[in-house]
Design an enzyme around this catalytic site. Structure first.
Site, PDB file in Angstrom:
ATOM      1  N   LYS A 170      10.211 -14.414  23.749  1.00 17.64           N
ATOM      2  CA  LYS A 170       9.670 -13.501  24.748  1.00 17.64           C
ATOM      3  C   LYS A 170       8.191 -13.767  25.025  1.00 17.64           C
ATOM      4  CE  LYS A 170      13.484 -10.906  24.962  1.00 17.64           C
ATOM      5  NZ  LYS A 170      14.393 -11.492  23.981  1.00 17.64           N
TER       6      LYS A 170
HETATM    7  C1  LIG Z   1      15.802 -11.540  23.980  1.00 14.45           C
HETATM    8  C2  LIG Z   1      16.412 -12.488  23.009  1.00 14.45           C
HETATM    9  C3  LIG Z   1      17.592 -13.176  23.309  1.00 14.45           C
HETATM   10  C4  LIG Z   1      18.346 -12.951  24.587  1.00 14.45           C
HETATM   11  O1  LIG Z   1      17.678 -13.467  25.711  1.00 14.45           O
HETATM   12  P1  LIG Z   1      18.088 -12.969  27.176  1.00 14.45           P
HETATM   13  O2  LIG Z   1      17.086 -13.603  28.075  1.00 14.45           O
HETATM   14  O3  LIG Z   1      17.994 -11.482  27.154  1.00 14.45           O
HETATM   15  O4  LIG Z   1      19.470 -13.451  27.417  1.00 14.45           O
HETATM   16  C5  LIG Z   1      18.063 -14.082  22.386  1.00 14.45           C
HETATM   17  N1  LIG Z   1      17.435 -14.283  21.201  1.00 14.45           N
HETATM   18  C6  LIG Z   1      16.298 -13.637  20.892  1.00 14.45           C
HETATM   19  C7  LIG Z   1      15.677 -13.887  19.565  1.00 14.45           C
HETATM   20  C8  LIG Z   1      15.738 -12.729  21.774  1.00 14.45           C
HETATM   21  O5  LIG Z   1      14.614 -12.088  21.459  1.00 14.45           O
END
Ligand SMILES: *Cc1c(COP(=O)(O)O)cnc(C)c1O
Length: 492
Positions: A110
């Site tokens: 993120k």
């Molecule tokens: C948010 C997240 C995901 C999922 O990603 P999306 O873009 O919501 O599909 C997968 N793994 C981790 C560690 C995340 O923080």
């Protein structure tokens, strides 16, 4: 490039306006009316830094920003806070390439987008002459919350409010959020799951009366979730960058197709990969990997999106999601911007908890492969890969790895694999330590140290001494009280 709602409102917005607004008045998401082409061929990007590639990709989508503005955003985001000079390094594990997206401040992918979103947003506000205070509302399954808090902490003209499911995040994730510092940060646990949090936030955005009252108080609501297009577009950059890096490493020749495997929750990350392909990156298969909340696996197999099932808490909590918001943008793109059809499907989802797409639309999704892994399979995969390659994956990455192997078994496809790694194993230390056969410990923070001793892998800086940091946010509220919480946090 201009942006339009996925649900029918035909108004066209500039990038800056779409970023500020976050979500459209008709509840749709902003999507580019057309996906831009790559500004340069991958072979001509060989040797470029992450920042250079990111700037080019962002400008292709947000062409209302000047080069200087975008340069400032990109440098502001990526020139500090990452513990890898490459920003998004690729590690070769056997014949697979693993794209590590967790080298930012909060040790999850993120950070790739949330370290730049505040810069894009403040630049957009300047461009539009917007004087109101911006209040960022964020629902999180664990990682977005912390990354958004870090990104927006003490950013002038903004307040940030995060809602996370009380029992739906890992020990480390929770601790990261409740110890967040900053004058403008607010964190609430909700009694509910991630879908409840996300729906609660969407409901606040769509409450006209509430928004009007906010405006009277000189506040404008916006979003840091991947429903915001300013969150999605920066993610396209790392797919382009990694393709260029694979050429540099001699793993592929320019023009060769690759396959990507993405651990998927809200469908933002994998959609960014799809946008990269539409721009011109040769990607053959999009392997959409889910945990036991496998709505997407079933969807790609049957064309039916069905959330009439139990919400399961797993050891990959950031993917514990039934309503994958960004799938809406894929439907919009593949239906040739048929916002009427998308609106119909989304209202079916709201009213009947399911929808089915036409055969024509389903045929257009044949580039996607859906699969899932159980908690047990996750642990086995972490253990196997660690034993064979001394490479330690977190629980989410392990899902992508496992589903990729299933895909290869079924298809015999030998194209270069790019496995997208979304979090540091230390964020999910309890599950990871258990997977590689370590004893559990009373104190989860000591476990991080033990795990580091065992594996020789350094603990990310943002996760050090978490137990020694002061708890600053301990409120737990009902989903129904989210609106009140916003009013309380803003002190209006
Ligand atoms: C948010 C997240 C995901 C999922 O990603 P999306 O873009 O919501 O599909 C997968 N793994 C981790 C560690 C995340 O923080």
């Amino acid at each position: 490039m201009i942006f339009q709602s996925t649900r029918g409102d035909e108004k066209k917005l500039s990038g800056a306006k779409a970023i500020i607004k976050g979500i459209a008045d008709d509840k749709g998401l902003y999507a580019p009316v057309e996906i831009p082409k790559l500004p340069l061929l991958p072979k001509d990007m060989v040797g470029m830094t992450y920042e250079e590639v990111a700037k080019k990709i962002l400008l292709a989508f947000f062409d209302d920003f000047t080069e200087e503005e975008m340069e400032r955003c990109v440098l502001g985001a990526y020139s500090k806070g990452f513990d890898s000079a490459e920003i998004a390094p690729i590690v070769h594990v056997g014949d697979k390439a693993v794209l590590e997206l967790y080298h930012g401040r909060t040790a999850a992918f993120k950070d790739m987008a949330l370290s730049i979103l505040p810069h894009l947003l403040t630049t957009a506000l300047e461009k539009e002459g917007e004087k109101k205070k911006i209040c960022i509302l964020t629902a999180t399954s664990g990682d977005t919350g912390k990354a958004a808090l870090e990104g927006f902490a003490d950013v002038e003209g903004t307040e940030i409010i995060v809602f996370y499911p009380e029992d739906g995040v890992s020990t480390v994730q929770k601790r990261q959020m409740i110890t967040q510092q900053g004058k403008n940060v607010h964190v609430y646990a909700i009694r509910g799951n991630f879908d409840n949090a996300q729906s609660g936030v969407k409901e606040i955005f769509n409450d006209e009366k509430f928004n009007l009252a906010m405006e009277k108080n000189n506040v404008r609501l916006s979003s840091a979730n991947s429903i915001n297009i300013g969150r999605l577009v920066p993610q396209v950059a790392y797919y382009v960058f990694s393709y260029v890096k694979l050429i540099e490493a001699g793993k592929i020749k320019a023009g060769d197709e690759i396959n990507i495997a993405v651990p998927t929750g809200n469908f933002g990350n994998i959609l960014a990969g799809y946008y990269a392909a539409k721009m011109g990156i040769p990607i053959n298969k999009f392997i959409c990997a889910s945990n036991e909340n496998k709505v997407l696996t079933d969807f790609f197999n049957t064309g039916k999106y069905d959330i009439k099932r139990d919400f399961i808490l797993t050891n990959s909590p950031s993917m514990d999601i039934l309503i994958s918001s960004n799938l809406e943008r894929l439907l919009f793109l593949l239906s040739d911007n048929d916002s009427g059809e998308v609106a119909r499907l989304m209202s079916a989802l709201e009213e009947e908890n399911e929808y089915k797409i036409s055969d024509g639309l389903k045929d257009k999704m044949s580039d996607f492969y859906g699969g899932y892994a159980t908690e047990e399979e996750v642990k086995n995969t972490i253990e196997k890969v660690y034993r064979e390659y001394e490479y330690l994956m977190d629980t989410h990455t392990a899902i992508a790895y496992k589903v990729y192997e299933d895909y290869v078994k079924e298809s015999g496809d030998e194209r270069q694999a790019l496995i997208v790694s979304t979090a540091s194993p230390y964020k999910f230390s309890e599950s990871v330590a258990e997977a590689i056969g370590m004893e559990s410990m009373e104190n989860p923070y000591e476990l991080l140290v033990k795990l580091s001793e065992e594996t020789g892998i350094a603990i990310p800086e943002g996760l050090m001494d978490l137990d020694k940091k002061e708890v600053r946010h301990s409120e737990v509220i009902d989903v129904e009280s989210m609106k009140d919480a916003v009013v309380e946090a803003l002190n209006i």
